[in-house]
Design a protein around this motif. Structure first.
Motif, PDB file in Angstrom:
ATOM      1  N   THR A   1       0.824  -1.219   0.000  1.00 30.96           N
ATOM      2  CA  THR A   1       0.000   0.000   0.000  1.00 30.96           C
ATOM      3  C   THR A   1       0.856   1.267   0.000  1.00 30.96           C
ATOM      4  O   THR A   1       0.419   2.308  -0.476  1.00 30.96           O
ATOM      5  CB  THR A   1      -0.978   0.048   1.199  1.00 30.96           C
ATOM      6  OG1 THR A   1      -0.227   0.097   2.416  1.00 30.96           O
ATOM      7  CG2 THR A   1      -1.919  -1.127   1.203  1.00 30.96           C
TER       8      THR A   1
ATOM      9  N   TYR B   1       0.483   5.074  -2.152  1.00 30.22           N
ATOM     10  CA  TYR B   1       0.652   6.471  -1.728  1.00 30.22           C
ATOM     11  C   TYR B   1       1.805   7.119  -2.509  1.00 30.22           C
ATOM     12  O   TYR B   1       1.735   8.292  -2.879  1.00 30.22           O
ATOM     13  CB  TYR B   1       0.890   6.546  -0.207  1.00 30.22           C
ATOM     14  CG  TYR B   1      -0.365   6.193   0.565  1.00 30.22           C
ATOM     15  CD1 TYR B   1      -1.356   7.145   0.795  1.00 30.22           C
ATOM     16  CD2 TYR B   1      -0.585   4.884   1.012  1.00 30.22           C
ATOM     17  CE1 TYR B   1      -2.528   6.815   1.469  1.00 30.22           C
ATOM     18  CE2 TYR B   1      -1.753   4.542   1.683  1.00 30.22           C
ATOM     19  CZ  TYR B   1      -2.717   5.512   1.907  1.00 30.22           C
ATOM     20  OH  TYR B   1      -3.886   5.193   2.557  1.00 30.22           O
ATOM     21  N   ARG B   2       2.840   6.336  -2.763  1.00 37.58           N
ATOM     22  CA  ARG B   2       3.968   6.864  -3.542  1.00 37.58           C
ATOM     23  C   ARG B   2       3.535   7.199  -4.972  1.00 37.58           C
ATOM     24  O   ARG B   2       3.952   8.207  -5.549  1.00 37.58           O
ATOM     25  CB  ARG B   2       5.109   5.841  -3.590  1.00 37.58           C
ATOM     26  CG  ARG B   2       5.882   5.737  -2.283  1.00 37.58           C
ATOM     27  CD  ARG B   2       6.821   4.525  -2.314  1.00 37.58           C
ATOM     28  NE  ARG B   2       7.524   4.361  -1.065  1.00 37.58           N
ATOM     29  CZ  ARG B   2       8.785   4.740  -0.845  1.00 37.58           C
ATOM     30  NH1 ARG B   2       9.488   5.276  -1.818  1.00 37.58           N
ATOM     31  NH2 ARG B   2       9.338   4.557   0.334  1.00 37.58           N
TER      32      ARG B   2
ATOM     33  N   SER C   1       4.685  10.604   2.222  1.00 36.63           N
ATOM     34  CA  SER C   1       4.361  10.727   3.641  1.00 36.63           C
ATOM     35  C   SER C   1       3.428  11.932   3.856  1.00 36.63           C
ATOM     36  O   SER C   1       2.471  11.857   4.636  1.00 36.63           O
ATOM     37  CB  SER C   1       5.658  10.870   4.440  1.00 36.63           C
ATOM     38  OG  SER C   1       5.393  10.921   5.807  1.00 36.63           O
TER      39      SER C   1
ATOM     40  N   SER D   1      -0.062  11.238   2.193  1.00 35.26           N
ATOM     41  CA  SER D   1      -0.828  10.190   2.879  1.00 35.26           C
ATOM     42  C   SER D   1      -1.592  10.747   4.095  1.00 35.26           C
ATOM     43  O   SER D   1      -2.413  10.054   4.672  1.00 35.26           O
ATOM     44  CB  SER D   1       0.087   9.049   3.322  1.00 35.26           C
ATOM     45  OG  SER D   1       0.903   9.467   4.388  1.00 35.26           O
TER      46      SER D   1
ATOM     47  N   ARG E   1      -6.475   9.241   1.423  1.00 37.13           N
ATOM     48  CA  ARG E   1      -6.635   8.004   2.197  1.00 37.13           C
ATOM     49  C   ARG E   1      -7.966   7.325   1.881  1.00 37.13           C
ATOM     50  O   ARG E   1      -8.050   6.114   1.752  1.00 37.13           O
ATOM     51  CB  ARG E   1      -6.567   8.259   3.711  1.00 37.13           C
ATOM     52  CG  ARG E   1      -5.263   8.814   4.190  1.00 37.13           C
ATOM     53  CD  ARG E   1      -5.030   8.492   5.654  1.00 37.13           C
ATOM     54  NE  ARG E   1      -4.643   7.112   5.833  1.00 37.13           N
ATOM     55  CZ  ARG E   1      -3.420   6.644   5.628  1.00 37.13           C
ATOM     56  NH1 ARG E   1      -2.459   7.442   5.249  1.00 37.13           N
ATOM     57  NH2 ARG E   1      -3.162   5.366   5.788  1.00 37.13           N
TER      58      ARG E   1
ATOM     59  N   ARG F   1       0.701   1.077   6.986  1.00 39.40           N
ATOM     60  CA  ARG F   1       0.765   1.702   8.307  1.00 39.40           C
ATOM     61  C   ARG F   1      -0.531   1.483   9.098  1.00 39.40           C
ATOM     62  O   ARG F   1      -0.542   1.529  10.315  1.00 39.40           O
ATOM     63  CB  ARG F   1       0.984   3.220   8.184  1.00 39.40           C
ATOM     64  CG  ARG F   1       2.192   3.649   7.373  1.00 39.40           C
ATOM     65  CD  ARG F   1       3.483   3.255   8.085  1.00 39.40           C
ATOM     66  NE  ARG F   1       4.677   3.801   7.435  1.00 39.40           N
ATOM     67  CZ  ARG F   1       5.158   3.388   6.282  1.00 39.40           C
ATOM     68  NH1 ARG F   1       4.568   2.413   5.625  1.00 39.40           N
ATOM     69  NH2 ARG F   1       6.256   3.914   5.776  1.00 39.40           N
ATOM     70  N   ASP F   2      -1.644   1.300   8.362  1.00 38.57           N
ATOM     71  CA  ASP F   2      -2.965   1.260   9.007  1.00 38.57           C
ATOM     72  C   ASP F   2      -3.762   0.038   8.557  1.00 38.57           C
ATOM     73  O   ASP F   2      -4.982   0.066   8.558  1.00 38.57           O
ATOM     74  CB  ASP F   2      -3.759   2.526   8.632  1.00 38.57           C
ATOM     75  CG  ASP F   2      -4.017   2.603   7.119  1.00 38.57           C
ATOM     76  OD1 ASP F   2      -3.255   1.999   6.355  1.00 38.57           O
ATOM     77  OD2 ASP F   2      -5.008   3.251   6.723  1.00 38.57           O
TER      78      ASP F   2
ATOM     79  N   ARG G   1       9.944  10.835   8.739  1.00 39.74           N
ATOM     80  CA  ARG G   1       8.752  10.115   8.259  1.00 39.74           C
ATOM     81  C   ARG G   1       8.055   9.392   9.408  1.00 39.74           C
ATOM     82  O   ARG G   1       6.829   9.351   9.475  1.00 39.74           O
ATOM     83  CB  ARG G   1       9.140   9.116   7.154  1.00 39.74           C
ATOM     84  CG  ARG G   1       9.376   9.833   5.844  1.00 39.74           C
ATOM     85  CD  ARG G   1       8.875   9.022   4.688  1.00 39.74           C
ATOM     86  NE  ARG G   1       9.739   7.904   4.406  1.00 39.74           N
ATOM     87  CZ  ARG G   1       9.320   6.768   3.906  1.00 39.74           C
ATOM     88  NH1 ARG G   1       8.031   6.566   3.688  1.00 39.74           N
ATOM     89  NH2 ARG G   1      10.173   5.820   3.630  1.00 39.74           N
TER      90      ARG G   1
ATOM     91  N   ASP H   1       4.216  10.086  10.031  1.00 38.19           N
ATOM     92  CA  ASP H   1       3.294   8.949   9.878  1.00 38.19           C
ATOM     93  C   ASP H   1       2.601   8.600  11.197  1.00 38.19           C
ATOM     94  O   ASP H   1       1.475   8.116  11.197  1.00 38.19           O
ATOM     95  CB  ASP H   1       4.033   7.713   9.339  1.00 38.19           C
ATOM     96  CG  ASP H   1       4.595   7.941   7.942  1.00 38.19           C
ATOM     97  OD1 ASP H   1       4.193   8.938   7.300  1.00 38.19           O
ATOM     98  OD2 ASP H   1       5.435   7.136   7.491  1.00 38.19           O
TER      99      ASP H   1
ATOM    100  N   ARG I   1       0.068  12.029  12.376  1.00 35.78           N
ATOM    101  CA  ARG I   1      -1.001  12.622  11.561  1.00 35.78           C
ATOM    102  C   ARG I   1      -2.369  12.306  12.189  1.00 35.78           C
ATOM    103  O   ARG I   1      -2.512  11.332  12.945  1.00 35.78           O
ATOM    104  CB  ARG I   1      -0.924  12.106  10.112  1.00 35.78           C
ATOM    105  CG  ARG I   1      -1.246  10.665  10.008  1.00 35.78           C
ATOM    106  CD  ARG I   1      -1.420  10.209   8.556  1.00 35.78           C
ATOM    107  NE  ARG I   1      -1.645   8.798   8.559  1.00 35.78           N
ATOM    108  CZ  ARG I   1      -0.887   7.905   7.938  1.00 35.78           C
ATOM    109  NH1 ARG I   1       0.157   8.264   7.247  1.00 35.78           N
ATOM    110  NH2 ARG I   1      -1.188   6.630   8.024  1.00 35.78           N
TER     111      ARG I   1
HETATM  112  O1   DC Z   1       5.936   2.008   3.073  1.00 38.57           O
HETATM  113  P1   DC Z   1       6.371   3.166   2.233  1.00 38.57           P
HETATM  114  O2   DC Z   1       7.618   3.812   2.739  1.00 38.57           O
HETATM  115  O3   DC Z   1       6.483   2.832   0.776  1.00 38.57           O
HETATM  116  O4   DC Z   1       5.173   4.251   2.361  1.00 38.57           O
HETATM  117  C1   DC Z   1       5.245   5.554   1.814  1.00 38.57           C
HETATM  118  C2   DC Z   1       4.431   6.518   2.676  1.00 38.57           C
HETATM  119  O5   DC Z   1       3.036   6.218   2.543  1.00 38.57           O
HETATM  120  C3   DC Z   1       4.731   6.451   4.164  1.00 38.57           C
HETATM  121  O6   DC Z   1       5.522   7.529   4.583  1.00 38.57           O
HETATM  122  C4   DC Z   1       3.407   6.506   4.861  1.00 38.57           C
HETATM  123  C5   DC Z   1       2.387   6.309   3.800  1.00 38.57           C
HETATM  124  N1   DC Z   1       1.557   5.116   4.007  1.00 38.57           N
HETATM  125  C6   DC Z   1       0.398   5.268   4.747  1.00 38.57           C
HETATM  126  O7   DC Z   1       0.127   6.346   5.255  1.00 38.57           O
HETATM  127  N2   DC Z   1      -0.458   4.221   4.893  1.00 38.57           N
HETATM  128  C7   DC Z   1      -0.182   3.025   4.349  1.00 38.57           C
HETATM  129  N3   DC Z   1      -1.047   2.024   4.502  1.00 38.57           N
HETATM  130  C8   DC Z   1       1.024   2.849   3.606  1.00 38.57           C
HETATM  131  C9   DC Z   1       1.878   3.915   3.464  1.00 38.57           C
END
Ligand code: DC
Length: 221
Positions: A35, A39-40, A96, A99, A105, A126-127, A176, A180, A183
């Motif tokens: 996921t 977001y990227r 970041s 997101s 989201r 993350r969630d 980050r 993260d 927020r």
């Molecule tokens: O895991 P990553 O580093 O590729 O994620 C990039 C950004 O996306 C990270 O800083 C937070 C966000 N992210 C998020 O808020 N919720 C998720 N489920 C996955 C990533």
């Protein structure tokens, strides 16, 4: 959700989530969904179009006409393979920020939930255990020290041919972590029922073996 198996893996940046999730997916013969890459991809598209993250109306309009898919481990943004282009430190930083926007989201979480209705999968982010799939079959929370995570991310960047400096990578990771986890909407947090693994001194094979053993143990219980 029927018989679909959902495995949620959450944790801070560069804790090894995607490496481990891929290995577990291969062992169990299920799909892996990254996921963070979603977001990227959004951050990349906004950057390409020169849209500031404060321009919420324009972001909403762009999202409505955006498709993000995964195919053979590649990330396809509007049909174009952006897998490598979304791995830069600048896109990580912007992802970041992006997101934290509720409109971003909302759409991505809907897409993620849809993916889990059709097939068994392992999803990292993350969630995932707290919000996307609160009733996931298995939940894991991977952590590692900032120093170890910086070393891992630094090695990844060098392998991609990027210029990198270990101290800068560590600072970016700490920033980050802060964004993260502080927020307002669905911050990085361990679900109460997630199994936490500190991977600082563990190899990817050890972490994968431990996760598979927890999964098998629970299924045989
Ligand atoms: O895991 P990553 O580093 O590729 O994620 C990039 C950004 O996306 C990270 O800083 C937070 C966000 N992210 C998020 O808020 N919720 C998720 N489920 C996955 C990533």
């Amino acid at each position: 959700m029927g018989d679909t198996l959902i495995i949620a893996i959450d944790g801070p940046s560069a804790a090894g989530k995607s490496t481990i999730a891929k290995m577990v997916a291969d062992s169990l013969g299920i799909e892996y969904v990254d996921t963070g890459a979603m977001y990227r991809a959004v951050a990349y598209k906004l950057e390409q179009r020169g849209i500031a993250e404060t321009d919420r109306d324009e972001i909403q309009r762009i999202l409505a006409e955006t498709t993000i898919r995964f195919s053979n481990g590649r990330t396809l943004l509007d049909g174009e393979d952006v897998s490598e282009r979304i791995r830069t430190p600048e896109i990580a930083r912007q992802a970041s920020l992006v997101s934290a926007l509720p409109e971003v989201r909302e759409i991505l979480v809907l897409l993620q939930r849809e993916m889990g209705t059709e097939q068994s999968l392992i999803m990292d982010g993350r969630d995932i255990g707290t919000n996307v799939f609160p009733t996931a079959t298995h939940k894991f929370f991977l952590t590692a020290s900032v120093e170890e995570r910086a070393k891992r991310r630094y090695a990844e960047l060098i392998a991609l041919g990027e210029e990198a400096n270990l101290a800068d990578v560590a600072t970016a990771i700490a920033d980050r972590d802060h964004n993260d986890s502080t927020r307002a909407i669905h911050p990085l947090r361990k679900a109460a029922d997630a199994v936490e693994l500190d991977t600082t001194t563990m190899s990817p094979e050890e972490v994968t073996a431990q996760i598979l053993s927890v999964i098998r143990g629970k299924e045989n219980a």
